[in-house]
Motif scaffolding. Structure first.
Motif, PDB file in Angstrom:
ATOM      1  N   ALA A  48       0.826  -1.217   0.000  1.00 28.05           N
ATOM      2  CA  ALA A  48       0.000   0.000   0.000  1.00 28.05           C
ATOM      3  C   ALA A  48       0.853   1.257   0.000  1.00 28.05           C
ATOM      4  CB  ALA A  48      -0.923  -0.027   1.224  1.00 28.05           C
ATOM      5  N   LYS A  49       1.921   1.233   0.801  1.00 26.49           N
ATOM      6  CA  LYS A  49       2.781   2.416   0.898  1.00 26.49           C
ATOM      7  C   LYS A  49       3.445   2.702  -0.441  1.00 26.49           C
ATOM      8  CE  LYS A  49       3.720   1.805   5.794  1.00 26.49           C
ATOM      9  NZ  LYS A  49       3.758   0.358   6.032  1.00 26.49           N
ATOM     10  N   GLN A  50       3.970   1.620  -1.050  1.00 29.72           N
ATOM     11  CA  GLN A  50       4.712   1.805  -2.294  1.00 29.72           C
ATOM     12  C   GLN A  50       3.803   2.240  -3.442  1.00 29.72           C
ATOM     13  OE1 GLN A  50       7.503  -1.377  -3.120  1.00 29.72           O
ATOM     14  NE2 GLN A  50       7.349  -0.974  -5.311  1.00 29.72           N
ATOM     15  N   TYR A  51       2.565   1.717  -3.472  1.00 25.67           N
ATOM     16  CA  TYR A  51       1.697   1.981  -4.620  1.00 25.67           C
ATOM     17  C   TYR A  51       0.638   3.040  -4.332  1.00 25.67           C
ATOM     18  CZ  TYR A  51       4.052  -2.008  -6.654  1.00 25.67           C
ATOM     19  OH  TYR A  51       5.008  -2.847  -7.151  1.00 25.67           O
ATOM     20  N   HIS A  52       0.704   3.621  -3.133  1.00 28.48           N
ATOM     21  CA  HIS A  52      -0.272   4.645  -2.734  1.00 28.48           C
ATOM     22  C   HIS A  52      -1.692   4.216  -3.023  1.00 28.48           C
ATOM     23  CE1 HIS A  52       3.181   7.125  -2.044  1.00 28.48           C
ATOM     24  NE2 HIS A  52       3.578   6.943  -3.300  1.00 28.48           N
ATOM     25  N   LYS A  53      -2.009   3.077  -2.526  1.00 28.13           N
ATOM     26  CA  LYS A  53      -3.325   2.497  -2.754  1.00 28.13           C
ATOM     27  C   LYS A  53      -3.808   1.925  -1.426  1.00 28.13           C
ATOM     28  CE  LYS A  53      -4.763   0.303  -7.039  1.00 28.13           C
ATOM     29  NZ  LYS A  53      -4.502  -0.710  -8.018  1.00 28.13           N
ATOM     30  N   ALA A  54      -5.104   1.836  -1.225  1.00 29.85           N
ATOM     31  CA  ALA A  54      -5.598   1.246   0.031  1.00 29.85           C
ATOM     32  C   ALA A  54      -5.229  -0.237   0.071  1.00 29.85           C
ATOM     33  CB  ALA A  54      -7.107   1.400   0.126  1.00 29.85           C
ATOM     34  N   PRO A  55      -4.734  -0.724   1.194  1.00 30.01           N
ATOM     35  CA  PRO A  55      -4.324  -2.133   1.271  1.00 30.01           C
ATOM     36  C   PRO A  55      -5.455  -3.096   0.912  1.00 30.01           C
ATOM     37  CG  PRO A  55      -4.099  -1.027   3.428  1.00 30.01           C
ATOM     38  CD  PRO A  55      -4.433   0.012   2.436  1.00 30.01           C
ATOM     39  N   ILE A  56      -6.658  -2.768   1.333  1.00 28.02           N
ATOM     40  CA  ILE A  56      -7.765  -3.699   1.069  1.00 28.02           C
ATOM     41  C   ILE A  56      -8.025  -3.805  -0.432  1.00 28.02           C
ATOM     42  CG2 ILE A  56      -9.574  -1.930   1.398  1.00 28.02           C
ATOM     43  CD1 ILE A  56      -9.892  -5.612   2.428  1.00 28.02           C
ATOM     44  N   GLN A  57      -7.791  -2.687  -1.121  1.00 30.00           N
ATOM     45  CA  GLN A  57      -8.017  -2.691  -2.567  1.00 30.00           C
ATOM     46  C   GLN A  57      -7.014  -3.627  -3.253  1.00 30.00           C
ATOM     47  OE1 GLN A  57      -8.012   1.301  -4.109  1.00 30.00           O
ATOM     48  NE2 GLN A  57      -8.490   0.569  -6.187  1.00 30.00           N
ATOM     49  N   ILE A  58      -5.766  -3.531  -2.793  1.00 32.28           N
ATOM     50  CA  ILE A  58      -4.730  -4.417  -3.341  1.00 32.28           C
ATOM     51  C   ILE A  58      -5.094  -5.872  -3.061  1.00 32.28           C
ATOM     52  CG2 ILE A  58      -2.289  -5.060  -3.200  1.00 32.28           C
ATOM     53  CD1 ILE A  58      -1.654  -2.174  -2.467  1.00 32.28           C
ATOM     54  N   ALA A  59      -5.470  -6.124  -1.802  1.00 31.59           N
ATOM     55  CA  ALA A  59      -5.817  -7.494  -1.411  1.00 31.59           C
ATOM     56  C   ALA A  59      -6.961  -8.012  -2.275  1.00 31.59           C
ATOM     57  CB  ALA A  59      -6.192  -7.535   0.066  1.00 31.59           C
ATOM     58  N   GLN A  60      -7.940  -7.142  -2.524  1.00 34.70           N
ATOM     59  CA  GLN A  60      -9.085  -7.577  -3.336  1.00 34.70           C
ATOM     60  C   GLN A  60      -8.676  -7.891  -4.770  1.00 34.70           C
ATOM     61  OE1 GLN A  60     -11.626  -4.277  -2.445  1.00 34.70           O
ATOM     62  NE2 GLN A  60     -12.686  -5.376  -0.788  1.00 34.70           N
ATOM     63  N   GLU A  61      -7.815  -7.065  -5.315  1.00 36.68           N
ATOM     64  CA  GLU A  61      -7.369  -7.297  -6.693  1.00 36.68           C
ATOM     65  C   GLU A  61      -6.635  -8.637  -6.810  1.00 36.68           C
ATOM     66  OE1 GLU A  61      -6.702  -2.565  -7.415  1.00 36.68           O
ATOM     67  OE2 GLU A  61      -5.199  -3.907  -8.246  1.00 36.68           O
ATOM     68  N   VAL A  62      -5.780  -8.909  -5.815  1.00 42.38           N
ATOM     69  CA  VAL A  62      -5.021 -10.158  -5.847  1.00 42.38           C
ATOM     70  C   VAL A  62      -5.963 -11.343  -5.635  1.00 42.38           C
ATOM     71  CG1 VAL A  62      -3.201 -11.505  -4.728  1.00 42.38           C
ATOM     72  CG2 VAL A  62      -2.890  -9.046  -5.077  1.00 42.38           C
ATOM     73  N   ALA A  63      -6.862 -11.199  -4.659  1.00 37.40           N
ATOM     74  CA  ALA A  63      -7.811 -12.282  -4.361  1.00 37.40           C
ATOM     75  C   ALA A  63      -8.637 -12.627  -5.598  1.00 37.40           C
ATOM     76  CB  ALA A  63      -8.713 -11.886  -3.201  1.00 37.40           C
ATOM     77  N   ALA A  64      -9.030 -11.587  -6.349  1.00 39.23           N
ATOM     78  CA  ALA A  64      -9.858 -11.826  -7.537  1.00 39.23           C
ATOM     79  C   ALA A  64      -9.121 -12.719  -8.532  1.00 39.23           C
ATOM     80  CB  ALA A  64     -10.227 -10.493  -8.187  1.00 39.23           C
ATOM     81  N   LEU A  65      -7.816 -12.475  -8.666  1.00 39.81           N
ATOM     82  CA  LEU A  65      -7.031 -13.252  -9.620  1.00 39.81           C
ATOM     83  C   LEU A  65      -6.858 -14.708  -9.172  1.00 39.81           C
ATOM     84  CD1 LEU A  65      -4.204 -10.778 -10.667  1.00 39.81           C
ATOM     85  CD2 LEU A  65      -6.179 -11.513 -11.993  1.00 39.81           C
ATOM     86  N   LEU A  66      -7.011 -14.940  -7.869  1.00 38.13           N
ATOM     87  CA  LEU A  66      -6.766 -16.292  -7.355  1.00 38.13           C
ATOM     88  C   LEU A  66      -8.046 -17.113  -7.250  1.00 38.13           C
ATOM     89  CD1 LEU A  66      -4.138 -15.425  -4.588  1.00 38.13           C
ATOM     90  CD2 LEU A  66      -3.732 -16.898  -6.562  1.00 38.13           C
ATOM     91  N   GLN A  67      -9.174 -16.502  -7.604  1.00 41.87           N
ATOM     92  CA  GLN A  67     -10.447 -17.214  -7.394  1.00 41.87           C
ATOM     93  C   GLN A  67     -10.509 -18.546  -8.143  1.00 41.87           C
ATOM     94  OE1 GLN A  67     -12.358 -16.638  -4.911  1.00 41.87           O
ATOM     95  NE2 GLN A  67     -11.226 -14.749  -4.463  1.00 41.87           N
ATOM     96  N   GLY A  68      -9.947 -18.594  -9.322  1.00 36.27           N
ATOM     97  CA  GLY A  68     -10.048 -19.833 -10.100  1.00 36.27           C
ATOM     98  C   GLY A  68      -9.032 -20.907  -9.704  1.00 36.27           C
TER      99      GLY A  68
END
Ligand code: ARG
Length: 584
Positions: A48-68
């Motif tokens: 989150a710090k490095q990408y200036h993004k909310a941590p939960i948003q990052i987690a959600q993006e990664v989780a979405a990719l792992l759903q399958g």
């Protein structure tokens, strides 16, 4: 085999990368909240710090990719930015099936196997083995087996104390008692008798008597010193007598160590280092690291930056006598010549920490061994009695090892005789095995450097964090397996209960724990792991009707799982140097 947590980390790292983040954030660890998930990744919080993004948003993006992914049953992004994972049952079963069928359960072997000398045991000849030598034997034997498990060549060297004043004391005392023996006749040129002029019990009585006498009687003390000196410079009769002392003592030591399931590849001692003392001193002198200090030849070992004072390592005293450190340095040269090890590992009481620090530094300064050869010393703590003081007999004397083993064995025998589960003719052997487990696990489950309290009741309990509890778990599984029949080819099936899954997840961490124990030379890590594993196996056994399960396929899966648990437990206790009986 790659560790499960590493395999998952790789997959999650790729997902981070595919989502546009650095793969380094995808490190997965075993969950510290097993009620919520099995594995977790906290990388989004750092990202989150490095990408200036909310941590939960990052987690959600990664989780979405792992759903399958077929690896996971669930991947959840949880505030403020955790990723929580549950493993898919099929994936876990496949992993464990690989582990079950792999050599050594797939534990990754040392890429560059080493030759390691472990110096442990360290008994002093003609003095009875006492509990002080017990820890060295128990810990050293385990490290030897552990290092070997990873593919190294390991040489256990007993390094007997067989050259010091105790030898001169015995010779002097014998000379007073039996002056007619040919060993004391300087004109004798024939063959000395084949039979030793004493038994081991006599020898064990002679030493303390002589030692006490030397403290009161100066003339006798001088005689003993002279005898030691004469022996060391090779007086024929004394050397022949020494051979007899060795013969009788070594036979007794072998018996004692065998009763502990401890064995050595090399039965050398301080005396064998004698021929290396002169060349070692020469090498030290040539390296220019020696100094004369009040008539003694020493190697200063103090270094800039030391926070404590380190006295110099004494090679030769002003009276010409050599010391413990001299022998240890000479032994290093001997070992380099005989075994050219990559590592020498010493296991002694921590009161010898300073000694080994001096010896190691002196060895380095004198370049007695190549830089790359590693020197390690594990200084273990004291085994104390319930009063918190070093363990003694009830009478207050030093407890002999044999007596200690006999005491625990007797204690355990009474217990199992009471239980009535063991056939009459198996009671002795079973008591012996349980006593060994109690004694060794009681020792090894502690951080080695710490003191611990020897508590026969606690160590021998069948419940709790004890050796007998581990054995009990194995015996229970053995009993089910014996009623089931051949389980050797049954594959692992996906878990169908939380207990099965938790047992499987714990099994999957065998390699992780063994590696940790190996890296840190820490047998207590193995103990903690098998205690956890035994707990999971017992829970599973309680919650699952294994033998009465009507669905044959399911039943076979259950049996395969407990068979694997048993195999992992047995492999672990073999490294710890004990074994399970058939019944208890
Ligand atoms: N004999 C010694 C003792 O009883 C232990 C020897 C340990 N090994 C060594 N290389 N110094 O204390």
């Amino acid at each position: 085999m790659e560790k499960l947590v590493d395999l998952i980390s790789e997959e999650v790292s790729k997902a981070f990368e595919n989502a546009g983040f650095d793969a380094g954030f995808g490190k997965v660890t075993v969950s510290n909240r097993p009620d919520l998930c099995e594995f977790q990744c906290n990388g989004s919080l750092a990202a989150a710090k490095q990408y200036h993004k909310a941590p939960i948003q990052i987690a959600q993006e990664v989780a979405a990719l792992l759903q399958g992914s077929s690896s996971f049953e669930s991947v959840d992004a949880c505030p403020p930015g955790f990723l929580n994972f549950k493993l898919s049952p099929d994936y876990l079963a496949a992993y464990l099936e690989n582990m079950r069928t792999a050599e050594k359960f797939g534990v990754t072997q040392e890429a560059q196997p080493q030759t390691i000398v472990i110096d442990y045991g360290g008994p002093n000849v003609a003095k009875p083995l006492h509990v002080g030598h017990l820890r060295s034997a128990i810990i050293g034997e385990t490290l030897k087996r552990l290092f070997r498990f990873f593919g190294n060549t390991v040489i256990g060297d007993i390094h007997m104390g067989d050259w010091g004043l105790q030898m001169g004391l015995i010779i002097a005392e014998l000379c007073e008692r039996q002056p007619e023996l040919p060993y004391f006749d300087d004109s004798f040129t024939g063959d000395y008798p084949a039979q030793a002029p004493f038994t081991i019990s006599e020898l064990e009585e002679i030493y303390p008597t002589a030692s006490a006498k030397s403290k009161e009687d100066e003339v006798f003390a001088a005689k003993a010193h002279e005898a030691t000196h004469q022996l060391q410079i090779g007086k024929r009769g004394y050397k022949a007598l020494w051979d007899k002392i060795m013969e009788v003592s070594v036979a007794d030591l072998k018996k004692n160590y065998a009763s502990l399931n401890v064995s050595f590849e090399s039965w050398l001692g301080e005396s064998d280092a004698e021929p290396y003392i002169a060349p070692m001193i020469e090498k030290m002198k040539q390296a220019g690291v020696t100094e004369l200090s009040e008539g003694a030849l020493v190697v200063p070992v103090q270094e800039a930056g030391d926070t404590k004072e380190l006295p110099p390592c004494i090679l030769v005293k002003s009276d010409g006598a050599t010391l413990y450190a001299t022998t240890d340095l000479a032994t290093i040269m001997q070992r380099m010549q005989d075994n050219s090890p990559d590592r020498i590992f010493y296991v002694t009481d921590k009161r010898q920490n300073l000694h080994f620090e001096q010896v190691f530094r002196a060895a380095r300064k004198g370049a007695l061994l190549p830089e790359a050869v590693r020197l390690d010393h594990l200084g273990f703590g004291t085994m104390n009695g319930k009063d918190g003081k070093p363990f003694k007999t009830r009478a207050g004397g030093v407890m002999r090892l044999e007596a200690l083993i006999a005491e625990i064995t007797e204690f355990v025998r009474a217990k199992i005789a009471d239980n009535g589960t063991v056939a009459q003719d198996k009671i002795d052997e079973t008591a012996r095995l349980i006593a060994m487990a109690a004694l060794k696990y009681g020792d090894l489950s502690n951080l080695a450097t710490k003191d611990y309290i020897f508590d026969i009741d606690r160590f021998s309990a069948f419940e709790g964090n004890t050796g007998p509890y581990i054995l009990y778990t194995i015996v229970r599984i053995k009993s089910i397996l014996s009623r089931y029949g051949d389980a050797s080819a049954l594959p692992i099936l996906p878990p169908d209960s939380p207990e099965a899954k938790s047992l499987m997840l714990t099994l999957s961490r065998f390699a992780d724990n063994l590696q940790l124990a190996y890296r840190d030379a820490a047998p207590n890590v193995i103990c903690a792991y098998i205690y956890e594993l035994a707990g999971c196996a017992n829970k599973f056994y309680h919650e699952t009707k294994i033998l009465t399960e009507p669905d044959e396929k399911k039943q076979a899966g259950y049996v395969a799982l407990i068979a694997l648990a048993k195999a992992v437990l047995e492999t672990s206790i073999d490294i710890l140097g004990f074994e399970a009986p058939e019944k208890m």
